[in-house]
Design an enzyme around this catalytic site. Structure first.
Site, PDB file in Angstrom:
ATOM      1  N   GLU A 106      -4.411   7.621  -4.541  1.00 23.18           N
ATOM      2  CA  GLU A 106      -4.719   6.978  -5.827  1.00 23.18           C
ATOM      3  C   GLU A 106      -6.081   7.440  -6.304  1.00 23.18           C
ATOM      4  O   GLU A 106      -6.981   7.596  -5.481  1.00 23.18           O
ATOM      5  CB  GLU A 106      -4.697   5.452  -5.658  1.00 23.18           C
ATOM      6  CG  GLU A 106      -3.318   4.940  -5.238  1.00 23.18           C
ATOM      7  CD  GLU A 106      -3.271   3.425  -5.033  1.00 23.18           C
ATOM      8  OE1 GLU A 106      -4.297   2.741  -5.278  1.00 23.18           O
ATOM      9  OE2 GLU A 106      -2.219   2.930  -4.624  1.00 23.18           O
ATOM     10  N   ARG A 135       0.873  -1.181   0.000  1.00 28.10           N
ATOM     11  CA  ARG A 135       0.000   0.000   0.000  1.00 28.10           C
ATOM     12  C   ARG A 135       0.906   1.225   0.000  1.00 28.10           C
ATOM     13  O   ARG A 135       1.957   1.227   0.643  1.00 28.10           O
ATOM     14  CB  ARG A 135      -0.896   0.031   1.249  1.00 28.10           C
ATOM     15  CG  ARG A 135      -2.049  -0.970   1.243  1.00 28.10           C
ATOM     16  CD  ARG A 135      -3.147  -0.582   0.247  1.00 28.10           C
ATOM     17  NE  ARG A 135      -4.291  -1.474   0.300  1.00 28.10           N
ATOM     18  CZ  ARG A 135      -4.472  -2.537  -0.492  1.00 28.10           C
ATOM     19  NH1 ARG A 135      -3.577  -2.846  -1.399  1.00 28.10           N
ATOM     20  NH2 ARG A 135      -5.565  -3.276  -0.381  1.00 28.10           N
ATOM     21  N   HIS A 164      -1.846   0.543  -9.784  1.00 29.33           N
ATOM     22  CA  HIS A 164      -2.420  -0.420  -8.829  1.00 29.33           C
ATOM     23  C   HIS A 164      -3.058  -1.628  -9.551  1.00 29.33           C
ATOM     24  O   HIS A 164      -4.270  -1.853  -9.474  1.00 29.33           O
ATOM     25  CB  HIS A 164      -3.460   0.269  -7.924  1.00 29.33           C
ATOM     26  CG  HIS A 164      -3.701  -0.482  -6.646  1.00 29.33           C
ATOM     27  ND1 HIS A 164      -3.989   0.118  -5.454  1.00 29.33           N
ATOM     28  CD2 HIS A 164      -3.687  -1.815  -6.365  1.00 29.33           C
ATOM     29  CE1 HIS A 164      -4.152  -0.785  -4.506  1.00 29.33           C
ATOM     30  NE2 HIS A 164      -3.976  -1.982  -5.040  1.00 29.33           N
TER      31      HIS A 164
HETATM   32  P1  NAP Z   1      -0.630 -11.805   4.657  1.00 25.58           P
HETATM   33  O1  NAP Z   1      -0.572 -13.208   4.193  1.00 25.58           O
HETATM   34  O2  NAP Z   1      -1.421 -11.463   5.848  1.00 25.58           O
HETATM   35  O3  NAP Z   1       0.910 -11.320   4.828  1.00 25.58           O
HETATM   36  C1  NAP Z   1       1.254 -10.132   5.468  1.00 25.58           C
HETATM   37  C2  NAP Z   1       2.692 -10.186   5.970  1.00 25.58           C
HETATM   38  O4  NAP Z   1       2.978  -8.955   6.657  1.00 25.58           O
HETATM   39  C3  NAP Z   1       2.968 -11.316   6.968  1.00 25.58           C
HETATM   40  O5  NAP Z   1       4.271 -11.791   6.793  1.00 25.58           O
HETATM   41  C4  NAP Z   1       2.829 -10.623   8.317  1.00 25.58           C
HETATM   42  O6  NAP Z   1       3.592 -11.227   9.344  1.00 25.58           O
HETATM   43  C5  NAP Z   1       3.379  -9.253   8.011  1.00 25.58           C
HETATM   44  N1  NAP Z   1       2.776  -8.254   8.925  1.00 25.58           N
HETATM   45  C6  NAP Z   1       1.487  -8.198   9.314  1.00 25.58           C
HETATM   46  N2  NAP Z   1       1.278  -7.162  10.139  1.00 25.58           N
HETATM   47  C7  NAP Z   1       2.473  -6.559  10.274  1.00 25.58           C
HETATM   48  C8  NAP Z   1       2.917  -5.450  11.023  1.00 25.58           C
HETATM   49  N3  NAP Z   1       2.073  -4.744  11.782  1.00 25.58           N
HETATM   50  N4  NAP Z   1       4.213  -5.096  10.940  1.00 25.58           N
HETATM   51  C9  NAP Z   1       5.052  -5.800  10.170  1.00 25.58           C
HETATM   52  N5  NAP Z   1       4.690  -6.888   9.454  1.00 25.58           N
HETATM   53  C10 NAP Z   1       3.416  -7.257   9.507  1.00 25.58           C
HETATM   54  O7  NAP Z   1      -1.194 -10.850   3.506  1.00 25.58           O
HETATM   55  P2  NAP Z   1      -1.038 -11.011   1.912  1.00 25.58           P
HETATM   56  O8  NAP Z   1      -2.182 -11.777   1.362  1.00 25.58           O
HETATM   57  O9  NAP Z   1       0.351 -11.449   1.613  1.00 25.58           O
HETATM   58  O10 NAP Z   1      -1.251  -9.468   1.482  1.00 25.58           O
HETATM   59  C11 NAP Z   1      -0.374  -8.478   1.970  1.00 25.58           C
HETATM   60  C12 NAP Z   1      -0.841  -7.088   1.550  1.00 25.58           C
HETATM   61  O11 NAP Z   1      -0.592  -6.901   0.164  1.00 25.58           O
HETATM   62  C13 NAP Z   1      -2.351  -6.814   1.677  1.00 25.58           C
HETATM   63  O12 NAP Z   1      -2.706  -6.449   3.000  1.00 25.58           O
HETATM   64  C14 NAP Z   1      -2.572  -5.686   0.696  1.00 25.58           C
HETATM   65  O13 NAP Z   1      -2.464  -4.437   1.338  1.00 25.58           O
HETATM   66  C15 NAP Z   1      -1.433  -5.855  -0.301  1.00 25.58           C
HETATM   67  N6  NAP Z   1      -1.941  -6.230  -1.637  1.00 25.58           N
HETATM   68  C16 NAP Z   1      -1.727  -5.386  -2.680  1.00 25.58           C
HETATM   69  C17 NAP Z   1      -2.192  -5.728  -3.938  1.00 25.58           C
HETATM   70  C18 NAP Z   1      -1.962  -4.810  -5.108  1.00 25.58           C
HETATM   71  O14 NAP Z   1      -2.831  -4.734  -5.971  1.00 25.58           O
HETATM   72  N7  NAP Z   1      -0.824  -4.165  -5.217  1.00 25.58           N
HETATM   73  C19 NAP Z   1      -2.894  -6.917  -4.137  1.00 25.58           C
HETATM   74  C20 NAP Z   1      -3.095  -7.741  -3.045  1.00 25.58           C
HETATM   75  C21 NAP Z   1      -2.614  -7.400  -1.787  1.00 25.58           C
HETATM   76  P3  NAP Z   1       3.302 -12.754   9.841  1.00 25.58           P
HETATM   77  O15 NAP Z   1       3.845 -13.614   8.736  1.00 25.58           O
HETATM   78  O16 NAP Z   1       4.041 -12.859  11.104  1.00 25.58           O
HETATM   79  O17 NAP Z   1       1.801 -12.847   9.981  1.00 25.58           O
END
Ligand code: NAP
Length: 325
Positions: free
Chosen positions: A266, A237, A285
């Site tokens: 955005e 983000r 995005h």
């Molecule tokens: P996820 O599986 O929940 O992975 C998030 C990662 O971030 C995990 O490794 C988590 O640690 C870590 N984390 C969580 N809270 C944190 C904090 N407060 N401080 C530091 N690290 C933290 O989520 P995901 O499915 O991979 O998605 C991640 C993010 O990508 C989404 O939330 C979204 O904002 C973004 N995204 C963007 C797009 C785009 O179009 N560009 C598309 C999809 C998603 P743990 O492993 O210990 O839980």
């Protein structure tokens, strides 16, 4: 009583028909703002919301007295006041897993384009300026064999890292995630303190969710910690980064190059300097924006809302507590 649903993003005709079998549906796929009168009218009657990319505030929830469930067409849920939803007993669902691989593809697209300067060099041809072999001033950097530092190693982070390790022979570091022994076994990922990762990685890729803890995780200090010549990739983000500090670091060479799918505001403002910078690859995005994945995400949201409003367990609830209450 037939429950009412407000769908404020595009879904397929089949998905819309399926919802209409069970619910009375207000379909407003082009809603650009929560101030839109048609949106507010439908909200006042809605038991369920299906959509994405609009910030749902507590003030808006006050205008939705019947709301039971929100099925977001996204995995990130920074647009929703989760604690407030839970307090009001409103269930929030998201779309994990179905977009993981496509978003990781976008991450790798940005890694390749940024390190190899692909957009900048393609532009040379488009503008008719390819008149001789390019010189070393336009060479890119290798990706294969380099060190990829993942900031966040969840579903998407692991999928990016897997591509790097298995496809490009990269050394994988990770931070801002709990230990991942299975990934350490699978492709030799190594956990590092945040600053240590910044100092070691040739490419830093951000995949943490936006939250109070991760807002402006990257600023002038972090960019200065990165290796000279390292690339910064953000597919998480925009607000995870202090954008003004990033622009300054890109301008004065502290930060070598950036590949960005997400921005503080955005769509990106027309006067943002980022698209004009040769060392920036900017995408609008598009992390999950393929036909297959957007259809699968909408389907997950349709499934979630149907199950939840029927009183059954949805596939991917965010605030599980509401189900227990
Ligand atoms: P996820 O599986 O929940 O992975 C998030 C990662 O971030 C995990 O490794 C988590 O640690 C870590 N984390 C969580 N809270 C944190 C904090 N407060 N401080 C530091 N690290 C933290 O989520 P995901 O499915 O991979 O998605 C991640 C993010 O990508 C989404 O939330 C979204 O904002 C973004 N995204 C963007 C797009 C785009 O179009 N560009 C598309 C999809 C998603 P743990 O492993 O210990 O839980």
């Amino acid at each position: 009583m037939t429950k009412r649903i407000l769908v404020f993003r595009q879904i397929s005709d089949e998905q819309l028909s399926a919802l209409k079998q069970d619910f009375s549906v207000d379909y407003l796929p082009d809603t650009a703002s929560v101030e839109d009168p048609a949106f507010l009218d439908a909200l006042a009657h809605a038991h369920g919301l299906v959509g994405s990319s609009l910030a749902i505030t507590p003030a808006l929830l006050d205008r939705a007295p019947h709301l039971e469930t929100i099925a977001s067409i996204s995995v990130g849920y920074d647009n929703y006041p989760v604690d407030e939803l839970t307090r009001r007993g409103i269930l929030l669902c998201n779309t994990p897993d179905v977009l993981t691989e496509t978003t990781a593809d976008t991450g790798f697209l940005l890694i390749m384009c940024t390190a190899r300067r692909a957009i900048e060099l393609a532009q040379l041809i488009k503008e008719g300026n390819w008149t001789e072999s390019i010189g070393s001033d336009l060479y890119g950097s290798d990706v294969h064999g380099k060190t990829l530092g993942m900031v966040g190693m969840g579903r998407i982070g692991a999928a990016v890292a897997r591509r790097g390790a298995l496809g490009f022979g990269m050394k994988i570091l990770y931070t801002k995630a709990s230990p991942k022994p299975e990934l350490e076994r699978e492709f030799g990922a190594k956990r590092r303190e945040f600053d240590q990762l910044l100092a070691e990685a040739d490419i830093v890729c951000v995949t943490v969710p936006l939250s109070a803890e991760t807002e402006k995780l990257f600023g002038a200090r972090e960019f200065a910690q990165m290796k000279p010549g390292a690339c910064f990739i953000n597919i998480a983000r925009g607000k995870v980064v202090d954008e003004a500090a990033m622009i300054e670091a890109l301008g004065d060479g502290t930060l070598h190059a950036a590949g960005l799918d997400v921005f503080e505001h955005e769509p990106l403002a027309a006067d943002s300097p980022l698209p004009q910078m040769n060392n920036v690859v900017a995408l609008p995005h598009i992390g999950s924006a393929t036909h297959e994945t957007r259809t699968a995400m909408a389907q997950r949201a349709v499934d979630n809302i149907r199950l939840a409003l029927r009183g059954e367990r949805p596939i991917s609830p965010v605030n599980e507590e509401v189900l227990k209450g």
